[in-house]
Design an enzyme around this catalytic site. Sequence first.
Site, PDB file in Angstrom:
ATOM      1  N   GLY A  59     -11.960  20.846  -4.493  1.00 29.49           N
ATOM      2  CA  GLY A  59     -12.882  19.853  -5.039  1.00 29.49           C
ATOM      3  C   GLY A  59     -12.119  18.785  -5.788  1.00 29.49           C
ATOM      4  O   GLY A  59     -10.952  18.975  -6.147  1.00 29.49           O
ATOM      5  N   CYS A  86      -7.136  25.639  -3.599  1.00 30.45           N
ATOM      6  CA  CYS A  86      -6.855  24.402  -4.328  1.00 30.45           C
ATOM      7  C   CYS A  86      -7.607  24.351  -5.670  1.00 30.45           C
ATOM      8  O   CYS A  86      -7.252  25.098  -6.577  1.00 30.45           O
ATOM      9  CB  CYS A  86      -7.159  23.197  -3.444  1.00 30.45           C
ATOM     10  SG  CYS A  86      -6.438  21.691  -4.067  1.00 30.45           S
ATOM     11  N   TYR A  87      -8.652  23.540  -5.811  1.00 31.77           N
ATOM     12  CA  TYR A  87      -9.411  23.562  -7.067  1.00 31.77           C
ATOM     13  C   TYR A  87      -9.899  24.977  -7.356  1.00 31.77           C
ATOM     14  O   TYR A  87      -9.930  25.425  -8.504  1.00 31.77           O
ATOM     15  CB  TYR A  87     -10.608  22.601  -6.985  1.00 31.77           C
ATOM     16  CG  TYR A  87     -11.421  22.548  -8.271  1.00 31.77           C
ATOM     17  CD1 TYR A  87     -11.069  21.697  -9.303  1.00 31.77           C
ATOM     18  CD2 TYR A  87     -12.544  23.380  -8.447  1.00 31.77           C
ATOM     19  CE1 TYR A  87     -11.796  21.660 -10.487  1.00 31.77           C
ATOM     20  CE2 TYR A  87     -13.274  23.349  -9.628  1.00 31.77           C
ATOM     21  CZ  TYR A  87     -12.898  22.487 -10.646  1.00 31.77           C
ATOM     22  OH  TYR A  87     -13.621  22.447 -11.813  1.00 31.77           O
ATOM     23  N   HIS A 176      -4.630  23.842   1.572  1.00 34.45           N
ATOM     24  CA  HIS A 176      -5.900  23.968   2.317  1.00 34.45           C
ATOM     25  C   HIS A 176      -5.659  24.662   3.658  1.00 34.45           C
ATOM     26  O   HIS A 176      -5.284  23.998   4.638  1.00 34.45           O
ATOM     27  CB  HIS A 176      -6.510  22.583   2.550  1.00 34.45           C
ATOM     28  CG  HIS A 176      -7.068  21.974   1.310  1.00 34.45           C
ATOM     29  ND1 HIS A 176      -8.353  22.185   0.893  1.00 34.45           N
ATOM     30  CD2 HIS A 176      -6.490  21.194   0.374  1.00 34.45           C
ATOM     31  CE1 HIS A 176      -8.564  21.554  -0.243  1.00 34.45           C
ATOM     32  NE2 HIS A 176      -7.450  20.935  -0.595  1.00 34.45           N
ATOM     33  N   GLU A 178      -7.806  25.607   5.705  1.00 33.51           N
ATOM     34  CA  GLU A 178      -8.874  25.310   6.672  1.00 33.51           C
ATOM     35  C   GLU A 178      -8.584  24.083   7.537  1.00 33.51           C
ATOM     36  O   GLU A 178      -9.243  23.873   8.536  1.00 33.51           O
ATOM     37  CB  GLU A 178     -10.225  25.126   5.956  1.00 33.51           C
ATOM     38  CG  GLU A 178     -10.302  23.997   4.944  1.00 33.51           C
ATOM     39  CD  GLU A 178      -9.757  24.389   3.568  1.00 33.51           C
ATOM     40  OE1 GLU A 178      -9.032  25.401   3.485  1.00 33.51           O
ATOM     41  OE2 GLU A 178     -10.028  23.680   2.596  1.00 33.51           O
ATOM     42  N   GLY A 230     -34.895  16.121  25.052  1.00 33.86           N
ATOM     43  CA  GLY A 230     -33.930  16.269  26.148  1.00 33.86           C
ATOM     44  C   GLY A 230     -32.515  16.390  25.611  1.00 33.86           C
ATOM     45  O   GLY A 230     -31.584  16.663  26.338  1.00 33.86           O
ATOM     46  N   GLY A 231     -32.348  16.182  24.297  1.00 29.59           N
ATOM     47  CA  GLY A 231     -31.044  16.383  23.673  1.00 29.59           C
ATOM     48  C   GLY A 231     -30.753  17.876  23.551  1.00 29.59           C
ATOM     49  O   GLY A 231     -31.656  18.711  23.717  1.00 29.59           O
ATOM     50  N   ASP A 233     -30.028  19.863  20.953  1.00 29.96           N
ATOM     51  CA  ASP A 233     -30.626  20.654  19.871  1.00 29.96           C
ATOM     52  C   ASP A 233     -32.082  21.014  20.163  1.00 29.96           C
ATOM     53  O   ASP A 233     -32.474  22.179  20.076  1.00 29.96           O
ATOM     54  CB  ASP A 233     -30.538  19.902  18.536  1.00 29.96           C
ATOM     55  CG  ASP A 233     -29.113  19.498  18.221  1.00 29.96           C
ATOM     56  OD1 ASP A 233     -28.200  20.094  18.816  1.00 29.96           O
ATOM     57  OD2 ASP A 233     -28.919  18.580  17.408  1.00 29.96           O
ATOM     58  N   LYS A 375     -23.048  22.564  15.529  1.00 27.85           N
ATOM     59  CA  LYS A 375     -23.315  22.008  16.861  1.00 27.85           C
ATOM     60  C   LYS A 375     -22.667  22.818  17.994  1.00 27.85           C
ATOM     61  O   LYS A 375     -23.301  23.108  19.005  1.00 27.85           O
ATOM     62  CB  LYS A 375     -22.784  20.568  16.894  1.00 27.85           C
ATOM     63  CG  LYS A 375     -23.130  19.805  18.138  1.00 27.85           C
ATOM     64  CD  LYS A 375     -24.451  19.139  17.963  1.00 27.85           C
ATOM     65  CE  LYS A 375     -24.867  18.329  19.171  1.00 27.85           C
ATOM     66  NZ  LYS A 375     -26.172  17.726  18.949  1.00 27.85           N
TER      67      LYS A 375
END
Length: 519
Positions: A59, A86-87, A176, A178, A230-231, A233, A375
């Site tokens: 952070g 980190c933080y 980090h 990640e 139609g997307g 999701d 997603k």
Amino acid sequence: MTDTSHTRLLIIDFGSQVTQLIARRLREANTYCEIHPYNKVDAGFLRRFNPGAVILSGGPASVIDEGSPRPPKEVFSLGVPVLGICYGQQVMMQMLGGKVESGHGTAEFGRAYVTPKGNLPLLDGWFEDGDEQVWMSHGDHVSAIAPGFEVFGTSPNAPYAIIADTSRHFYAVQFHPEVHHTPNGARLYQNFIKLAGFTGDWTMGAYREEAIQKIRAQVGTAKVICGLSGGVDSSVAAVLIHEAIGDQLTCVFVDNGLLRQNEAEEVVEMFRDHYNMPLIHADERALFLGELDGVSDPETKRKIIGKLFIDVFQKHAAGVGGAEFLAQGTLYPDVIESVSFSGGPSVTIKSHHNVGGLPEKMGLKLVEPLRELFKDEVRALGRELGLPASFIGRHPFPGPGLAIRCPGEITREKLEVLRKADAVYIDQIRKHGLYDEIWQAFVAILPVRTVGVMGDGRTYDFACALRAVTSVDGMTADYYPFTHEFLGETATRIINEIDGINRVTYDITSKPPGTIEWE
Ligand code: XMP
């Protein structure tokens, strides 16, 4: 908070730009986790959540500052492993009796190399080829570690790059793990969850079964309506809900006249004919195009389309009779509450089109079976549900559709030309095997006519712009580096095959400063 039978890992967010990536790394390792902002996590929350492990994120704050963010002290008495990043490392040291100091030559930003000191199961698979590259981004640094901790890795500017109290299973790193630039970072997270006893039971097959049970329990015998665009999701949400409750689900597909070539037919065929779903095909082309007639301001276009969509949806949904639930394809990134340190509202660049406001207006409850997914997990679920790969891999398409790819006034003539040009462009991209490398590609028709010469004749037709970008999340993007051959061939095809366009340009603007769409 979501109810789930899995052991859950809690990520306490202190506002790092990359907290979501921690969740990604864990999900990739089939581990269920949730991100919650530090100011929403208190002792009661911890009790209810009952985490199997906790990660304290990075952070932007300084632990030295008065009032800087802290996790509740009970985090350290849960008896579960805790990892500080980190933080998160600094806050852990500050609260457990170590010391943190500011700056003066010990800040580190960017690539650094960590040298090992002793063995730690958290670091299995690390240091096999010598020092490990990591990504640092810190101003403050730990200057004394808390009692019980030992050092397991150092970097030139971070003598406490990796520390641990192995008896209490507290681990902390200054870098980090990640981010992409810590190449072995995913392994560190895998080791951490293994140490915490997670079994990697978060799979899409299991998720599908659980989601179906949950939908049945929530909905009972009531009716559900779902706006199908139609997307990816909304399609995945619809198929999943249909699998759970069958014909209690009715989908409403609104054809607003702003769709791509053959899109309406494809969506209707797939869901009505292939999946046998009750589907209302609302042909509202005349309404939308009528209301948009003469409108050229981008925000006005967006507002008109958003409002009409709600009106039309409401009109058709009323016909379903007695629906109590509205299904939405809300994803996890839309749900995560972000930590804001600046406090002020951000500037509206574009008013995005969604069905917000509908549930209250219509007195409906929400069914959101994708709320826990990212997603790419939605795509994996789509595959699990048997949706065709070509459908799942489709580029995103915005709610306001072709309206925002047609700067200036929208006319039926322009839309028709645009549709055809877009189809040729996408066909080219597919033929060259580039579709999956590109995040989104489309044609925008420009509000100018230019002079050309074809055969022996003069032409005075529209110019168009091709757009293709690479991106991870649509928040930032870069233009796709097509070869000149590809661009030349595509321009020739568009001009030869489509009446109405005599000039083709390629948009090489990144985002920022541009946006992906033209409006
Ligand atoms: P921009 O143009 O803001 O687009 O860089 C980022 C991504 O969002 C899509 N987009 C929308 N999607 N409703 C949507 O559902 C909208 O109103 C909307 N506007 C932009 C855009 O296509 C890109 O993928």
